[in-house]
Design an enzyme around this catalytic site. Structure first.
Site, PDB file in Angstrom:
ATOM      1  N   GLY A  47       0.831  -1.193   0.000  1.00  0.00           N
ATOM      2  CA  GLY A  47       0.000   0.000   0.000  1.00  0.00           C
ATOM      3  C   GLY A  47       0.863   1.239   0.000  1.00  0.00           C
ATOM      4  O   GLY A  47       2.026   1.207   0.441  1.00  0.00           O
ATOM      5  N   GLN A  52       2.984   9.947   1.068  1.00  0.00           N
ATOM      6  CA  GLN A  52       4.247   9.210   1.185  1.00  0.00           C
ATOM      7  C   GLN A  52       5.171   9.450  -0.002  1.00  0.00           C
ATOM      8  O   GLN A  52       6.354   9.102   0.049  1.00  0.00           O
ATOM      9  CB  GLN A  52       3.982   7.707   1.297  1.00  0.00           C
ATOM     10  CG  GLN A  52       3.347   7.307   2.614  1.00  0.00           C
ATOM     11  CD  GLN A  52       3.191   5.810   2.685  1.00  0.00           C
ATOM     12  OE1 GLN A  52       2.247   5.264   2.172  1.00  0.00           O
ATOM     13  NE2 GLN A  52       4.150   5.135   3.306  1.00  0.00           N
ATOM     14  N   CYS A 102       5.616  -0.014   7.368  1.00  0.00           N
ATOM     15  CA  CYS A 102       5.288   1.164   6.559  1.00  0.00           C
ATOM     16  C   CYS A 102       6.515   1.568   5.762  1.00  0.00           C
ATOM     17  O   CYS A 102       7.617   1.619   6.321  1.00  0.00           O
ATOM     18  CB  CYS A 102       4.852   2.304   7.485  1.00  0.00           C
ATOM     19  SG  CYS A 102       4.400   3.805   6.602  1.00  0.00           S
ATOM     20  N   LEU A 103       6.318   1.843   4.473  1.00  0.00           N
ATOM     21  CA  LEU A 103       7.468   2.216   3.628  1.00  0.00           C
ATOM     22  C   LEU A 103       8.103   3.518   4.091  1.00  0.00           C
ATOM     23  O   LEU A 103       9.261   3.781   3.785  1.00  0.00           O
ATOM     24  CB  LEU A 103       7.024   2.328   2.161  1.00  0.00           C
ATOM     25  CG  LEU A 103       6.577   1.005   1.518  1.00  0.00           C
ATOM     26  CD1 LEU A 103       6.029   1.257   0.121  1.00  0.00           C
ATOM     27  CD2 LEU A 103       7.717   0.000   1.489  1.00  0.00           C
ATOM     28  N   HIS A 144      -4.804   1.669   7.138  1.00  0.00           N
ATOM     29  CA  HIS A 144      -3.430   2.174   7.267  1.00  0.00           C
ATOM     30  C   HIS A 144      -3.174   3.289   6.248  1.00  0.00           C
ATOM     31  O   HIS A 144      -2.634   4.347   6.598  1.00  0.00           O
ATOM     32  CB  HIS A 144      -2.452   1.004   7.065  1.00  0.00           C
ATOM     33  CG  HIS A 144      -1.002   1.368   7.105  1.00  0.00           C
ATOM     34  ND1 HIS A 144      -0.112   0.862   8.031  1.00  0.00           N
ATOM     35  CD2 HIS A 144      -0.258   2.202   6.317  1.00  0.00           C
ATOM     36  CE1 HIS A 144       1.097   1.373   7.808  1.00  0.00           C
ATOM     37  NE2 HIS A 144       1.040   2.183   6.768  1.00  0.00           N
ATOM     38  N   GLU A 145      -3.596   3.064   4.997  1.00  0.00           N
ATOM     39  CA  GLU A 145      -3.327   4.062   3.952  1.00  0.00           C
ATOM     40  C   GLU A 145      -4.189   5.317   4.138  1.00  0.00           C
ATOM     41  O   GLU A 145      -3.697   6.437   3.942  1.00  0.00           O
ATOM     42  CB  GLU A 145      -3.540   3.463   2.557  1.00  0.00           C
ATOM     43  CG  GLU A 145      -2.651   2.267   2.225  1.00  0.00           C
ATOM     44  CD  GLU A 145      -1.187   2.472   2.555  1.00  0.00           C
ATOM     45  OE1 GLU A 145      -0.688   3.616   2.490  1.00  0.00           O
ATOM     46  OE2 GLU A 145      -0.522   1.476   2.899  1.00  0.00           O
ATOM     47  N   HIS A 148      -2.756   7.714   6.535  1.00  0.00           N
ATOM     48  CA  HIS A 148      -1.702   8.584   5.982  1.00  0.00           C
ATOM     49  C   HIS A 148      -2.291   9.890   5.445  1.00  0.00           C
ATOM     50  O   HIS A 148      -1.633  10.939   5.492  1.00  0.00           O
ATOM     51  CB  HIS A 148      -0.947   7.884   4.854  1.00  0.00           C
ATOM     52  CG  HIS A 148       0.141   6.958   5.315  1.00  0.00           C
ATOM     53  ND1 HIS A 148       1.212   7.379   6.089  1.00  0.00           N
ATOM     54  CD2 HIS A 148       0.342   5.633   5.112  1.00  0.00           C
ATOM     55  CE1 HIS A 148       2.021   6.346   6.316  1.00  0.00           C
ATOM     56  NE2 HIS A 148       1.517   5.273   5.744  1.00  0.00           N
TER      57      HIS A 148
HETATM   58 NI    NI Z   1       2.407   3.405   5.713  1.00  0.00          NI
END
Ligand code: NI
Length: 175
Positions: A47, A52, A102-103, A144-145, A148
Site C-alpha cells: 500500500g 508518502q 510502513c514504507l 493504514h493508507e 496517511h
Molecule cells: Ni504506511
C-alpha cells in the site's frame, strides 16, 4: 511511468491532512496513480498513500496478496487498486491485532489494533463510485493508507510500544 521518492518519518508531509482531489480523471492524477503503483510494487509494499510520495492529496493505492491473508479471511483485490478521496465506515469494531510495517518507517514493524471490518468508499480514476466491504488484512491495509491522508502513522495507533521491533526481530512479537 516513474519511481517516486518515498518520504520518511520526520518529513512534515506525512503529518499534514491531505487535500481532496477535485477531478479524479485529470491527467496529472492518473499519472500520479500510475507512478504510485509502480513505486509500491518496486519498494516492495502492499500500500502507498500520496503523502508518502510528497503529494498532499487524498489518493491511495493498495493490493491484497493472497499470501498475506490469515486463514479463513475473504480474499481481496490481488491487482493494485487506486482509490481517490477514500472514506471509511466501521462495520465491526471488534479489535483485531496484526503486524504492520510502513514504507515511510523502514526496518520496523509493530502490532496494531484496528477494527475487524469496514466499508470503504471513494471514486476510481474514471470518476466512478467505489463501495466495498472489507475485513481482516484487506480492511487493515485500507485503514493504514487512509490514516496517511490524515497525517497519522501506525505508530500513533499502537497501544503497547513493547510490540514494536526491527524486521529481523519481529517474529518475537508473535510469541
Ligand atoms: Ni504506511
Amino acid at each position: 511511468m516513474a519511481l517516486l521518492k518515498i518520504a520518511r518519518l520526520g518529513h512534515p508531509v506525512l503529518r499534514r491532512v491531505a487535500d481532496p482531489i477535485p477531478n479524479p480523471t485529470a491527467p496529472d492524477v492518473v499519472q500520479l496513480a500510475a507512478d504510485m503503483v509502480e513505486t509500491m510494487i518496486d519498494a516492495p509494499g502492499v500500500g502507498l498513500a500520496a503523502p508518502q510520495v510528497h503529494r498532499s492529496v487524498r489518493l491511495i493505492v493498495f493490493k491484497v496478496p493472497r499470501l498475506r491473508l490469515e486463514e479463513g479471511e475473504p480474499e481481496g483485490p490481488e491487482a493494485p487498486v487506486v482509490l481517490v478521496n477514500p472514506k471509511i465506515e466501521i462495520l465491526d469494531p471488534t479489535p483485531s491485532f496484526a503486524m504492520e510495517g510502513c514504507l515511510s518507517i523502514p526496518s520496523l514493524r509493530g502490532i496494531v489494533e484496528r477494527p475487524r471490518a469496514i466499508r470503504y468508499s471513494g471514486v476510481d480514476l474514471s470518476g466512478e463510485p467505489v463501495r466495498v466491504e472489507a475485513e481482516g488484512f484487506h480492511a487493515r491495509v485500507v485503514m493504514h493508507e487512509v490514516d496517511h491522508l490524515d497525517g497519522i502513522v501506525y505508530l500513533d495507533r499502537m497501544s503497547d510500544m513493547a510490540k514494536l521491533a526491527f524486521d529481523d526481530q519481529s517474529h518475537h512479537l508473535l510469541e
